[in-house]
Scaffold this active site. Structure first.
Site, short mmCIF file in Angstrom:
data_model
loop_
_atom_site.label_atom_id
_atom_site.label_comp_id
_atom_site.label_asym_id
_atom_site.label_seq_id
_atom_site.Cartn_x
_atom_site.Cartn_y
_atom_site.Cartn_z
N CYS A 10 1.05 -1.19 -0.04
CA CYS A 10 0.09 0.22 0.05
C CYS A 10 1.07 1.11 0.04
O CYS A 10 2.00 1.06 -0.42
CB CYS A 10 -0.85 -0.11 1.02
SG CYS A 10 -0.39 -0.19 2.90
N ASN A 13 2.41 1.50 4.11
CA ASN A 13 2.56 0.09 5.00
C ASN A 13 2.37 0.20 6.49
O ASN A 13 3.26 -0.30 7.30
CB ASN A 13 4.21 -0.33 4.60
CG ASN A 13 4.59 -1.65 5.04
OD1 ASN A 13 5.49 -2.01 5.39
ND2 ASN A 13 3.42 -2.57 5.09
N CYS A 15 -1.38 0.84 7.53
CA CYS A 15 -2.57 0.67 7.58
C CYS A 15 -3.14 -0.56 6.80
O CYS A 15 -3.68 -1.68 7.51
CB CYS A 15 -3.55 1.89 7.10
SG CYS A 15 -3.35 3.17 8.23
N SER A 17 -1.76 -2.60 4.15
CA SER A 17 -0.92 -4.07 3.81
C SER A 17 -0.46 -4.77 5.09
O SER A 17 -0.33 -5.89 4.98
CB SER A 17 0.33 -3.73 2.70
OG SER A 17 1.14 -2.55 3.34
N ASP A 131 -8.31 3.50 1.37
CA ASP A 131 -7.37 3.97 2.41
C ASP A 131 -8.17 4.45 3.67
O ASP A 131 -8.83 5.64 3.70
CB ASP A 131 -6.64 5.11 2.00
CG ASP A 131 -5.42 5.63 2.61
OD1 ASP A 131 -5.18 5.24 3.99
OD2 ASP A 131 -4.42 6.21 2.32
P1 4NP Z 1 -1.61 3.06 4.00
O1 4NP Z 1 -2.45 4.19 4.63
O2 4NP Z 1 -1.20 3.26 2.70
O3 4NP Z 1 -2.78 2.05 4.00
O4 4NP Z 1 -0.73 2.38 5.05
C1 4NP Z 1 -1.61 5.35 4.69
C2 4NP Z 1 -0.98 5.70 5.82
C3 4NP Z 1 -0.21 6.65 5.76
C4 4NP Z 1 -0.35 7.97 4.82
C5 4NP Z 1 -1.05 7.62 3.81
C6 4NP Z 1 -1.76 6.28 3.71
N1 4NP Z 1 0.38 9.10 4.94
O5 4NP Z 1 0.24 9.94 4.28
O6 4NP Z 1 1.15 9.18 5.87
#
Ligand code: 4NP
Length: 159
Positions: A10, A13, A15, A17, A131
């Site tokens: 994702c 990494n 949330c 994945s 997300d």
């Molecule tokens: P993930 O979610 O891709 O499912 O881990 C996110 C975690 C952090 C961020 C975006 C999406 N961020 O922008 O920090």
């Protein structure tokens, strides 16, 4: 089928994945036994290094734990080009992950390893695992449910 190597990807990494990694490992273990599951390689990575070295988001940890899965020991790491060699299947959570991973290689056999995770549940619909980072608890439970169903469907193909 012989043991496979699977990488879940994702953006951060932290949330989606990490939950995919934990849910898939549990589903695999329940299907083929812990002993055989240990021969598989299951990992996760992010297309960014924003959270490198961090444990999964506490909301992801809670959501997985409610379903009996402990993902607290995972650590975020960025996707690397060498992952195209190391893994048989690269399972991305949404189309932007797909774009970001696919532009790291020109090799057709590498590109063929990249699959949208929800393609097994909703073939041809290009559905994302949404997300949940900026949303509430419900988003995390929804992610869990989508990943649990998709894991079973991929395992139907791989075991
Ligand atoms: P993930 O979610 O891709 O499912 O881990 C996110 C975690 C952090 C961020 C975006 C999406 N961020 O922008 O920090």
């Amino acid at each position: 089928m012989s043991p496979q190597s699977i990488l879940f990807v994702c953006l951060g990494n932290i949330c989606r994945s990490p939950v995919a990694e934990g849910v898939f490992r549990q589903a695999l273990t329940q299907r083929i036994s812990a002993e055989k599951a240990r021969l598989w390689t299951i990992d996760s990575a992010g297309t960014s290094d924003y959270h490198a070295g961090e444990a999964p988001d506490p909301r992801s940890q809670d959501s997985a734990l409610r379903h009996g899965i402990d993902i607290s020991q995972q650590q975020s790491r960025p996707f690397e080009r060498i992952d195209f060699e190391k893994f048989d299947h690269i399972m991305v959570m949404d189309s932007s992950n797909h774009v970001n991973v696919s532009r790291l290689t020109d090799v057709p056999s590498h590109k063929q390893k990249i699959h949208l995770m929800l393609d097994a549940s909703f073939p041809g619909e290009n559905r994302p695992v949404p997300d949940p980072y900026y949303g509430g608890e419900h988003g995390f439970e929804n992610v869990y449910q989508l990943l649990a169903e998709a894991s079973e469907k991929w395992l139907d193909q791989w075991t």
